[in-house]
Design a protein around this motif. Structure first.
Motif, PDB file in Angstrom:
ATOM      1  N   GLY A   8       5.866   0.389  -9.361  1.00  0.00           N
ATOM      2  CA  GLY A   8       6.988  -0.314  -8.750  1.00  0.00           C
ATOM      3  C   GLY A   8       7.125   0.148  -7.313  1.00  0.00           C
ATOM      4  N   ARG A   9       8.268  -0.165  -6.722  1.00  0.00           N
ATOM      5  CA  ARG A   9       8.514   0.267  -5.343  1.00  0.00           C
ATOM      6  C   ARG A   9       9.469   1.453  -5.355  1.00  0.00           C
ATOM      7  NH1 ARG A   9      10.885  -5.064  -3.107  1.00  0.00           N
ATOM      8  NH2 ARG A   9      11.299  -5.295  -5.332  1.00  0.00           N
ATOM      9  N   ASP A  10       9.071   2.532  -4.697  1.00  0.00           N
ATOM     10  CA  ASP A  10       9.923   3.720  -4.609  1.00  0.00           C
ATOM     11  C   ASP A  10      11.214   3.330  -3.871  1.00  0.00           C
ATOM     12  OD1 ASP A  10      11.173   6.091  -3.617  1.00  0.00           O
ATOM     13  OD2 ASP A  10       9.282   7.193  -3.871  1.00  0.00           O
ATOM     14  N   ALA A  11      12.351   3.487  -4.536  1.00  0.00           N
ATOM     15  CA  ALA A  11      13.616   3.030  -3.947  1.00  0.00           C
ATOM     16  C   ALA A  11      14.001   3.843  -2.712  1.00  0.00           C
ATOM     17  CB  ALA A  11      14.730   3.106  -4.990  1.00  0.00           C
ATOM     18  N   ILE A  12      13.440   5.044  -2.567  1.00  0.00           N
ATOM     19  CA  ILE A  12      13.774   5.871  -1.399  1.00  0.00           C
ATOM     20  C   ILE A  12      12.822   5.595  -0.239  1.00  0.00           C
ATOM     21  CG2 ILE A  12      13.912   8.242  -0.530  1.00  0.00           C
ATOM     22  CD1 ILE A  12      15.089   9.071  -3.239  1.00  0.00           C
ATOM     23  N   THR A  13      11.524   5.481  -0.525  1.00  0.00           N
ATOM     24  CA  THR A  13      10.567   5.274   0.579  1.00  0.00           C
ATOM     25  C   THR A  13      10.246   3.804   0.816  1.00  0.00           C
ATOM     26  OG1 THR A  13       8.612   5.347  -0.846  1.00  0.00           O
ATOM     27  CG2 THR A  13       9.447   7.469  -0.032  1.00  0.00           C
ATOM     28  N   GLY A  14      10.500   2.957  -0.181  1.00  0.00           N
ATOM     29  CA  GLY A  14      10.176   1.533  -0.055  1.00  0.00           C
ATOM     30  C   GLY A  14       8.723   1.216  -0.359  1.00  0.00           C
ATOM     31  N   GLN A  15       7.886   2.245  -0.614  1.00  0.00           N
ATOM     32  CA  GLN A  15       6.456   2.006  -0.816  1.00  0.00           C
ATOM     33  C   GLN A  15       6.124   1.614  -2.246  1.00  0.00           C
ATOM     34  OE1 GLN A  15       5.056   5.707   0.754  1.00  0.00           O
ATOM     35  NE2 GLN A  15       4.754   4.817   2.798  1.00  0.00           N
ATOM     36  N   ALA A  16       5.142   0.731  -2.396  1.00  0.00           N
ATOM     37  CA  ALA A  16       4.656   0.371  -3.727  1.00  0.00           C
ATOM     38  C   ALA A  16       3.812   1.531  -4.252  1.00  0.00           C
ATOM     39  CB  ALA A  16       3.825  -0.907  -3.656  1.00  0.00           C
ATOM     40  N   ILE A  17       4.126   1.978  -5.462  1.00  0.00           N
ATOM     41  CA  ILE A  17       3.447   3.162  -5.993  1.00  0.00           C
ATOM     42  C   ILE A  17       3.109   2.979  -7.475  1.00  0.00           C
ATOM     43  CG2 ILE A  17       4.430   4.886  -4.418  1.00  0.00           C
ATOM     44  CD1 ILE A  17       6.590   5.452  -6.562  1.00  0.00           C
ATOM     45  N   THR A  18       2.103   3.745  -7.899  1.00  0.00           N
ATOM     46  CA  THR A  18       1.854   3.934  -9.327  1.00  0.00           C
ATOM     47  C   THR A  18       2.036   5.414  -9.616  1.00  0.00           C
ATOM     48  OG1 THR A  18       0.351   2.065  -9.484  1.00  0.00           O
ATOM     49  CG2 THR A  18       0.145   3.762 -11.171  1.00  0.00           C
ATOM     50  N   VAL A  19       2.892   5.708 -10.589  1.00  0.00           N
ATOM     51  CA  VAL A  19       3.215   7.096 -10.920  1.00  0.00           C
ATOM     52  C   VAL A  19       2.528   7.432 -12.240  1.00  0.00           C
ATOM     53  CG1 VAL A  19       5.084   8.756 -11.298  1.00  0.00           C
ATOM     54  CG2 VAL A  19       5.491   6.719  -9.900  1.00  0.00           C
TER      55      VAL A  19
END
Ligand SMILES: [Zn+2]
Length: 379
Positions: A8-19
């Motif tokens: 999803g998109r990190d709500a703090i950085t705005g970046q699309a990520i896979t965790v």
């Protein structure tokens, strides 16, 4: 624990990520941009007196009821909380802590109870400043009583809210902070010098700043300005749209700075439940149809009916914050203020795998679709 992934998109950085995570976050990798959900660290509530009809200030609160109250909070994105025990008779306060600690060890999801917040009884006896705390149980700081709390709950008291107006406050603050406990200023009528002395002694937090205050206050100096101006104090705010007006909230957040500000619910028993009469410790409280929690038969606020997801949405709606700043106030900032291990860096490798997945509805409400606590999916 088996490794899992979410994107999803990190709500703090705005970046699309896979965790990738098990009980800890193992990696955070860039992902293709898309319209996936937001991902945030699990919300952390440093002040909650009860939820879903369950009263944390009842020493006989049933463990299955406490477990139900935790599940109701997980559904609103809370992954860590400090159940809060307020001013009451000495034995009753210790008994509440003992019961909550036993529930923490016994029930599924109990690990979300990070520790406890003891709010009172060493607060101001004055009307207004005292809030809904019962006058008969207000008493001066007493380190032996603190020892009794820690004995009752296995050393899990994490925050103590007190008023520095008591002559013994600085010494008491020195002693509890030496044990790693956060001393928080609240329900106070302290003067400027007393607040300065408390900070010098080690106080680092203000409890629900702007509430638990006199109806009428000298314009300046007063204890709200003193705490707003003190950069060594972080501050909790109750953002339910009832406890604080929008102008105060905006001004206070600008003065304090987002990095030192955090969202608390101060939720009490009726939060997440239907309007009606409930108990908060030994006092009856009413949840009105407008969402106010008041001492029965009065208009005095006795906690809120707020949850963390609604608080994040309210920060955007009432204070004009970005999603990133609102999420900071519900995650990394409370983790720093309460020194919660493995939670102060956001979604990062090595942090505890407490995660919330959500979308923002058109009116700003958070629609939560997944919650993980230490890698275990709870919603
Ligand atoms: Zn309070």
């Amino acid at each position: 624990m088996e490794q899992q992934k979410c994107s999803g998109r990190d709500a703090i950085t705005g970046q699309a990520i896979t965790v990738t995570f098990d009980s800890r976050i193992r990696s955070v990798a860039p992902a293709a941009e898309g319209d996936g959900p937001w991902l945030a660290p699990g919300f952390i509530d440093l002040q909650v007196n009860g939820f879903a009809g369950v009263d944390y200030n009842d020493p006989s609160a049933a463990h299955d009821a406490i477990a139900r109250s935790l599940r109701a909070q997980f559904a609103r994105g809370t992954a860590r909380l400090l159940p809060t025990v307020i001013t009451g008779p000495k034995d009753a306060m210790a008994a509440c802590l003992r019961n909550l600690a036993a529930a923490r060890a016994a029930v599924p999801g109990g690990g979300a109870i990070e520790g406890f917040h003891v709010e009172g009884p060493h607060i101001s006896p004055e009307d207004g400043a005292r809030g809904a705390h019962p006058l008969a149980s207000v008493r001066p700081p007493d380190f032996d009583e603190f020892r009794g709390w820690q004995d009752a709950c296995g050393g899990l008291v994490r925050i103590v809210t007190l008023s520095p107006e008591w002559p013994g406050a600085p010494k008491y603050i020195e002693r509890i902070t030496a044990e790693g406990v956060v001393a928080s200023i609240g329900h106070t009528s302290a003067g400027a010098e007393q607040i300065a002395d408390a900070v010098k002694a080690g106080a680092t937090l203000s409890t629900h700043l702007g509430n638990g205050a006199h109806q009428m206050l000298r314009r300046h100096p007063n204890y709200i300005w003193e705490q707003l101006a003190e950069d060594r104090l972080s501050a909790g705010f109750i953002v339910d749209g009832i406890h604080l007006g929008g102008a105060f909230l905006k001004s206070a957040l600008r003065a304090k700075g987002i990095a030192r500000s955090l969202l608390v619910t101060d939720a009490s028993t009726p939060a997440g439940a239907a309007p009606g009469r409930y108990m908060l410790g030994e006092q009856p409280v009413d949840l009105t149809p407008e969402g106010r929690v008041v001492l029965a038969g009065t208009d005095r606020l006795a906690g809120s009916a707020l949850d963390m997801a609604a608080g994040v949405a309210n920060l955007m709606r009432l204070a004009g914050l970005t999603l990133a700043d609102a999420v900071r106030m519900a995650t990394v900032n409370p983790a720093s203020a309460a020194r919660i291990e493995g939670r102060a860096r956001g979604i990062a490798e090595g942090e505890r795998a407490d995660l919330v997945e959500f979308r923002c509805a058109p009116l700003g409400a958070l629609e939560i679709s997944g919650v993980w606590i230490a890698g275990e999916r709870v919603v």
